[in-house]
Design a protein around this motif. Structure first.
Motif, PDB file in Angstrom:
ATOM      1  N   VAL A 130       0.817  -1.250  -0.046  1.00 39.33           N
ATOM      2  CA  VAL A 130       0.038  -0.056   0.047  1.00 39.33           C
ATOM      3  C   VAL A 130       0.686   1.153  -0.040  1.00 39.33           C
ATOM      4  CG1 VAL A 130      -1.774   1.302   1.387  1.00 39.33           C
ATOM      5  CG2 VAL A 130      -2.027  -1.272   1.083  1.00 39.33           C
ATOM      6  N   LYS A 131       1.962   1.227   0.846  1.00 43.36           N
ATOM      7  CA  LYS A 131       2.777   2.478   0.742  1.00 43.36           C
ATOM      8  C   LYS A 131       3.498   2.806  -0.627  1.00 43.36           C
ATOM      9  CE  LYS A 131       4.099   2.172   5.681  1.00 43.36           C
ATOM     10  NZ  LYS A 131       5.029   1.824   6.710  1.00 43.36           N
ATOM     11  N   LEU A 132       3.829   1.552  -1.323  1.00 45.81           N
ATOM     12  CA  LEU A 132       4.332   1.722  -2.591  1.00 45.81           C
ATOM     13  C   LEU A 132       3.319   2.611  -3.501  1.00 45.81           C
ATOM     14  CD1 LEU A 132       6.625   1.337  -4.931  1.00 45.81           C
ATOM     15  CD2 LEU A 132       5.397  -0.814  -5.374  1.00 45.81           C
ATOM     16  N   ILE A 133       2.040   2.086  -3.384  1.00 43.08           N
ATOM     17  CA  ILE A 133       0.925   2.634  -4.272  1.00 43.08           C
ATOM     18  C   ILE A 133       0.727   3.945  -3.915  1.00 43.08           C
ATOM     19  CG2 ILE A 133      -1.468   2.452  -4.714  1.00 43.08           C
ATOM     20  CD1 ILE A 133      -1.214  -0.451  -4.241  1.00 43.08           C
ATOM     21  N   LYS A 134       0.734   4.586  -2.811  1.00 38.03           N
ATOM     22  CA  LYS A 134       0.436   5.672  -2.227  1.00 38.03           C
ATOM     23  C   LYS A 134       1.595   6.646  -2.690  1.00 38.03           C
ATOM     24  CE  LYS A 134      -2.249   5.136   1.816  1.00 38.03           C
ATOM     25  NZ  LYS A 134      -2.268   5.475   3.424  1.00 38.03           N
ATOM     26  N   ARG A 135       2.960   6.257  -2.467  1.00 39.10           N
ATOM     27  CA  ARG A 135       3.987   6.937  -3.107  1.00 39.10           C
ATOM     28  C   ARG A 135       3.799   7.210  -4.656  1.00 39.10           C
ATOM     29  NH1 ARG A 135       7.311   3.627   0.461  1.00 39.10           N
ATOM     30  NH2 ARG A 135       7.855   2.471  -1.595  1.00 39.10           N
ATOM     31  N   SER A 136       3.510   6.095  -5.308  1.00 40.08           N
ATOM     32  CA  SER A 136       3.549   6.215  -6.796  1.00 40.08           C
ATOM     33  C   SER A 136       2.498   7.200  -7.175  1.00 40.08           C
ATOM     34  CB  SER A 136       3.134   4.822  -7.393  1.00 40.08           C
ATOM     35  OG  SER A 136       4.241   3.833  -7.068  1.00 40.08           O
ATOM     36  N   ILE A 137       1.340   7.363  -6.532  1.00 38.75           N
ATOM     37  CA  ILE A 137       0.181   7.891  -6.714  1.00 38.75           C
ATOM     38  C   ILE A 137       0.725   9.563  -6.681  1.00 38.75           C
ATOM     39  CG2 ILE A 137      -2.019   8.945  -6.081  1.00 38.75           C
ATOM     40  CD1 ILE A 137      -2.944   6.136  -5.601  1.00 38.75           C
ATOM     41  N   LYS A 138       1.545   9.821  -5.397  1.00 42.66           N
ATOM     42  CA  LYS A 138       1.828  11.251  -5.070  1.00 42.66           C
ATOM     43  C   LYS A 138       2.911  11.612  -6.000  1.00 42.66           C
ATOM     44  CE  LYS A 138       1.039  11.791  -0.240  1.00 42.66           C
ATOM     45  NZ  LYS A 138       1.984  11.830   1.145  1.00 42.66           N
ATOM     46  N   LYS A 139       3.909  10.601  -6.497  1.00 43.83           N
ATOM     47  CA  LYS A 139       4.676  11.039  -7.524  1.00 43.83           C
ATOM     48  C   LYS A 139       4.183  11.433  -8.755  1.00 43.83           C
ATOM     49  CE  LYS A 139       8.893   9.090  -9.558  1.00 43.83           C
ATOM     50  NZ  LYS A 139       9.708   7.871  -9.770  1.00 43.83           N
ATOM     51  N   ASN A 140       3.048  10.785  -9.356  1.00 42.14           N
ATOM     52  CA  ASN A 140       2.600  10.985 -10.527  1.00 42.14           C
ATOM     53  C   ASN A 140       1.238  11.758 -10.621  1.00 42.14           C
ATOM     54  OD1 ASN A 140       4.379   9.536 -12.373  1.00 42.14           O
ATOM     55  ND2 ASN A 140       3.801   7.835 -10.815  1.00 42.14           N
ATOM     56  N   VAL A 141       1.059  12.531  -9.633  1.00 39.67           N
ATOM     57  CA  VAL A 141      -0.311  13.390  -9.390  1.00 39.67           C
ATOM     58  C   VAL A 141      -0.366  14.208 -10.388  1.00 39.67           C
ATOM     59  CG1 VAL A 141       0.713  15.205  -7.975  1.00 39.67           C
ATOM     60  CG2 VAL A 141      -1.633  14.757  -7.662  1.00 39.67           C
ATOM     61  N   ALA A 142       0.538  14.877 -11.097  1.00 40.79           N
ATOM     62  CA  ALA A 142       0.353  15.864 -12.196  1.00 40.79           C
ATOM     63  C   ALA A 142      -0.200  14.975 -13.453  1.00 40.79           C
ATOM     64  CB  ALA A 142       1.632  16.500 -12.503  1.00 40.79           C
TER      65      ALA A 142
END
Length: 124
Positions: free
Chosen positions: A99-111
Motif C-alpha cells: 500500500v505504501k508503494l501505491i501511495k508513493r506512486s500516486i503522489k509522484k504521478n499526481v500531475a
C-alpha cells in the motif's frame, strides 16, 4: 427539482427541541448539501422552500441563513468540493500488496493523474 411527497408535512426538528446546537446546524447543512447535489437548475428555489418550512417550525431566519449560506462560503468546504469529482482506485486484495508503494506512486504521478481528467480532481 426535488420530489415532494404530497402528504409530507415537513415536520423538521423543532427549534425548541432539547438537542445540542450542533444537531440543528448539521441537519440544515446536510439538507442544503443534498439540495445542491440533486438540483441542477433551481437549487435557490429549493433552498428558499426549505428555509420557509424551517421558519414555520420556529427557526430564526438569521440562524437559517447563517448555516445555509455560511456553509457554502468555505466554512465547511462543500462549495469547493462540489467542483471536484471523486475517483476511487479499486484493486483486488492480495497479501503482497504494498500500500505504501501505491501511495508513493500516486503522489509522484499526481500531475499526470490530474491531467487525465476533464474536470478538476482532488487527489488526497
Amino acid at each position: 427539482e426535488l420530489f415532494r411527497k404530497p402528504m409530507n408535512l415537513y415536520l423538521y426538528l423543532p427549534a425548541s427541541s432539547n438537542h445540542p446546537p450542533s444537531t440543528f446546524c448539521s441537519f440544515i447543512r446536510g439538507e442544503a448539501r443534498r439540495i445542491h447535489r440533486r438540483c441542477t437548475e433551481n437549487a435557490s428555489a429549493e433552498l428558499r422552500f426549505f428555509e420557509k418550512k424551517l421558519i414555520e417550525r420556529g427557526y430564526d431566519a438569521s440562524f437559517i441563513r447563517r448555516h445555509l449560506h455560511g456553509h457554502f462560503n468555505g466554512k465547511r468546504g462543500i462549495a469547493a468540493a462540489e467542483n471536484h469529482h471523486v475517483c476511487f482506485l479499486k484493486m483486488k486484495y492480495s497479501r503482497g500488496t504494498d500500500v505504501k508503494l501505491i501511495k508513493r506512486s500516486i503522489k509522484k504521478n499526481v500531475a499526470i493523474l490530474k491531467s487525465s481528467f476533464k474536470n478538476p480532481v482532488l487527489i488526497r
